[in-house]
Write a protein that holds these residues in place. Sequence first.
Motif, PDB file in Angstrom:
ATOM      1  N   UNK A 166     -44.892   6.301   2.824  1.00 46.78           N
ATOM      2  CA  UNK A 166     -43.681   5.870   3.523  1.00 46.78           C
ATOM      3  C   UNK A 166     -43.120   4.565   3.004  1.00 46.78           C
ATOM      4  N   UNK A 167     -43.682   4.043   1.935  1.00 44.39           N
ATOM      5  CA  UNK A 167     -43.206   2.779   1.370  1.00 44.39           C
ATOM      6  C   UNK A 167     -41.941   3.021   0.551  1.00 44.39           C
ATOM      7  N   UNK A 168     -40.893   2.235   0.737  1.00 40.78           N
ATOM      8  CA  UNK A 168     -39.696   2.389  -0.098  1.00 40.78           C
ATOM      9  C   UNK A 168     -40.030   2.191  -1.573  1.00 40.78           C
ATOM     10  N   UNK A 169     -39.378   2.969  -2.421  1.00 41.53           N
ATOM     11  CA  UNK A 169     -39.665   2.909  -3.852  1.00 41.53           C
ATOM     12  C   UNK A 169     -39.482   1.509  -4.423  1.00 41.53           C
ATOM     13  N   UNK A 170     -38.412   0.776  -4.103  1.00 38.72           N
ATOM     14  CA  UNK A 170     -38.282  -0.570  -4.668  1.00 38.72           C
ATOM     15  C   UNK A 170     -39.438  -1.493  -4.271  1.00 38.72           C
ATOM     16  N   UNK A 171     -39.952  -1.355  -3.063  1.00 39.51           N
ATOM     17  CA  UNK A 171     -41.081  -2.179  -2.644  1.00 39.51           C
ATOM     18  C   UNK A 171     -42.326  -1.810  -3.451  1.00 39.51           C
ATOM     19  N   UNK A 172     -42.529  -0.498  -3.662  1.00 38.66           N
ATOM     20  CA  UNK A 172     -43.686  -0.042  -4.419  1.00 38.66           C
ATOM     21  C   UNK A 172     -43.623  -0.529  -5.861  1.00 38.66           C
ATOM     22  N   UNK A 173     -42.404  -0.502  -6.449  1.00 39.99           N
ATOM     23  CA  UNK A 173     -42.244  -1.018  -7.809  1.00 39.99           C
ATOM     24  C   UNK A 173     -42.532  -2.515  -7.833  1.00 39.99           C
ATOM     25  N   UNK A 174     -42.123  -3.215  -6.766  1.00 39.03           N
ATOM     26  CA  UNK A 174     -42.405  -4.642  -6.706  1.00 39.03           C
ATOM     27  C   UNK A 174     -43.889  -4.948  -6.667  1.00 39.03           C
ATOM     28  N   UNK A 175     -44.673  -4.073  -6.054  1.00 33.38           N
ATOM     29  CA  UNK A 175     -46.115  -4.285  -5.950  1.00 33.38           C
ATOM     30  C   UNK A 175     -46.878  -3.719  -7.143  1.00 33.38           C
ATOM     31  N   UNK A 176     -46.223  -2.882  -7.946  1.00 29.26           N
ATOM     32  CA  UNK A 176     -46.874  -2.274  -9.108  1.00 29.26           C
ATOM     33  C   UNK A 176     -45.993  -2.507 -10.338  1.00 29.26           C
ATOM     34  N   UNK A 177     -46.182  -3.624 -11.014  1.00 30.20           N
ATOM     35  CA  UNK A 177     -45.319  -3.956 -12.167  1.00 30.20           C
ATOM     36  C   UNK A 177     -45.275  -2.881 -13.242  1.00 30.20           C
ATOM     37  N   UNK A 178     -46.354  -2.126 -13.419  1.00 30.09           N
ATOM     38  CA  UNK A 178     -46.360  -1.090 -14.465  1.00 30.09           C
ATOM     39  C   UNK A 178     -45.346   0.007 -14.174  1.00 30.09           C
ATOM     40  N   UNK A 179     -44.873   0.097 -12.934  1.00 32.33           N
ATOM     41  CA  UNK A 179     -43.880   1.117 -12.590  1.00 32.33           C
ATOM     42  C   UNK A 179     -42.548   0.880 -13.284  1.00 32.33           C
ATOM     43  N   UNK A 180     -42.388  -0.306 -13.882  1.00 32.93           N
ATOM     44  CA  UNK A 180     -41.163  -0.583 -14.652  1.00 32.93           C
ATOM     45  C   UNK A 180     -40.998   0.438 -15.766  1.00 32.93           C
ATOM     46  N   UNK A 181     -42.112   0.943 -16.316  1.00 33.34           N
ATOM     47  CA  UNK A 181     -42.015   1.954 -17.366  1.00 33.34           C
ATOM     48  C   UNK A 181     -41.350   3.234 -16.866  1.00 33.34           C
ATOM     49  N   UNK A 182     -41.411   3.493 -15.562  1.00 34.76           N
ATOM     50  CA  UNK A 182     -40.818   4.708 -14.996  1.00 34.76           C
ATOM     51  C   UNK A 182     -39.352   4.510 -14.626  1.00 34.76           C
ATOM     52  N   UNK A 183     -39.041   3.416 -13.954  1.00 38.64           N
ATOM     53  CA  UNK A 183     -37.667   3.213 -13.469  1.00 38.64           C
ATOM     54  C   UNK A 183     -36.835   2.377 -14.430  1.00 38.64           C
ATOM     55  N   UNK A 184     -37.504   1.659 -15.340  1.00 37.27           N
ATOM     56  CA  UNK A 184     -36.795   0.740 -16.218  1.00 37.27           C
ATOM     57  C   UNK A 184     -35.713   1.348 -17.091  1.00 37.27           C
ATOM     58  N   UNK A 185     -35.931   2.563 -17.668  1.00 34.21           N
ATOM     59  CA  UNK A 185     -34.880   3.126 -18.525  1.00 34.21           C
ATOM     60  C   UNK A 185     -33.530   3.285 -17.829  1.00 34.21           C
ATOM     61  N   UNK A 186     -33.545   3.541 -16.521  1.00 34.75           N
ATOM     62  CA  UNK A 186     -32.267   3.670 -15.819  1.00 34.75           C
ATOM     63  C   UNK A 186     -31.523   2.343 -15.805  1.00 34.75           C
ATOM     64  N   UNK A 187     -32.252   1.264 -15.626  1.00 31.84           N
ATOM     65  CA  UNK A 187     -31.606  -0.042 -15.635  1.00 31.84           C
ATOM     66  C   UNK A 187     -31.268  -0.484 -17.056  1.00 31.84           C
ATOM     67  N   UNK A 188     -31.963   0.070 -18.043  1.00 32.98           N
ATOM     68  CA  UNK A 188     -31.567  -0.166 -19.432  1.00 32.98           C
ATOM     69  C   UNK A 188     -30.198   0.454 -19.704  1.00 32.98           C
ATOM     70  N   UNK A 189     -29.953   1.631 -19.117  1.00 34.03           N
ATOM     71  CA  UNK A 189     -28.632   2.254 -19.274  1.00 34.03           C
ATOM     72  C   UNK A 189     -27.555   1.416 -18.592  1.00 34.03           C
ATOM     73  N   UNK A 190     -27.915   0.794 -17.477  1.00 24.75           N
ATOM     74  CA  UNK A 190     -26.976  -0.092 -16.797  1.00 24.75           C
ATOM     75  C   UNK A 190     -26.662  -1.301 -17.677  1.00 24.75           C
ATOM     76  N   UNK A 191     -27.681  -1.778 -18.393  1.00 21.76           N
ATOM     77  CA  UNK A 191     -27.462  -2.884 -19.331  1.00 21.76           C
ATOM     78  C   UNK A 191     -26.477  -2.476 -20.419  1.00 21.76           C
ATOM     79  N   UNK A 192     -26.619  -1.257 -20.924  1.00 19.36           N
ATOM     80  CA  UNK A 192     -25.690  -0.773 -21.945  1.00 19.36           C
ATOM     81  C   UNK A 192     -24.265  -0.719 -21.442  1.00 19.36           C
ATOM     82  N   UNK A 193     -24.088  -0.260 -20.210  1.00 22.58           N
ATOM     83  CA  UNK A 193     -22.746  -0.218 -19.632  1.00 22.58           C
ATOM     84  C   UNK A 193     -22.184  -1.620 -19.452  1.00 22.58           C
ATOM     85  N   UNK A 194     -23.039  -2.552 -19.035  1.00 24.53           N
ATOM     86  CA  UNK A 194     -22.584  -3.931 -18.852  1.00 24.53           C
ATOM     87  C   UNK A 194     -22.178  -4.556 -20.179  1.00 24.53           C
TER      88      UNK A 194
END
Length: 286
Positions: A166-194
């Motif tokens: 029941x933990x929100x995904x952003x909170x879980x990513x905050x507690x597990x830094x290695x999860x950046x490998x899973x969600x990070x590519x989406x924010x990399x695409x946001x970087x490209x758009x920026x």
Amino acid sequence: PTQAARRCSPCSPPTMACATRSRSAPLRSLAAPVRRGRPVSQRRVKRASCAASAESSSSSARPTFSGKFGQWTLTEEDEREVFLYRAALSLSSFSFAAGSAAFLALGESAGAPLEWAYLGGAVGLGGALGLVHMYAADIKRVILALYALGAVGSVVAKLALVGGDGMPLPVWVGEHPAAIWLVGPMFASMTGLAIKEGLCYGKAEAALIAVLTPTILLGHLTGLAGDGVEAGLLAIWAGCVATFGARKWTQPVEADLGDKSIFDFLALSEEEQRAKLASLGITNEE
């Protein structure tokens, strides 16, 4: 029957009077058009003609611009596409900004709204990336591929790793830094758009997003940034993202389209491109 009636009888030879009446009847019928048994007002006909003329002129008077490969016109379809792009970008920006603010203020106790904010940001970003105009189609495909990887990674992280906690995904990513490998590519695409928005329009907030996004992700992944630094950077990032989504609506519509004549040219075959260049007097070196 009277003598006049006999003279104009269809069974008798036509007289001069009958011929005159026959010729004048059609002229009277043409001079006074009949609608439902009553003559049509000339003023009404004129108003209808003026309205039709105004409608025709308004539909043809679309903004026209000079491009590298000729004139191009801003159509209603273009305006709708730009509206959808900006709406998707605003949904993404405001959702991520609101989610970041909730995470900074409430943490795990933010609960379901934090999850919905992440979902809205992800969906809006995907829509904006699909609608954005880029001359370099290969770069756009790479950005879309990064987004797809991050979106799939987010789903995997939520369903397989977070599970029923029941933990929100952003909170879980905050507690597990290695999860950046899973969600990070989406924010990399946001970087490209920026980067695209910052280079094309010189927007300071877009440039800051392009710098802050990878800095926050890498800082969290490596642990080099402490909690206080991460929180400060995330707050600045949220402000930039919200500003970015709001300011998109202040640009002229044609700015988000770019030079349509280039897109039209790139859609041609090689032979058609050579013919187009020849007609414009442009050499391949140019």
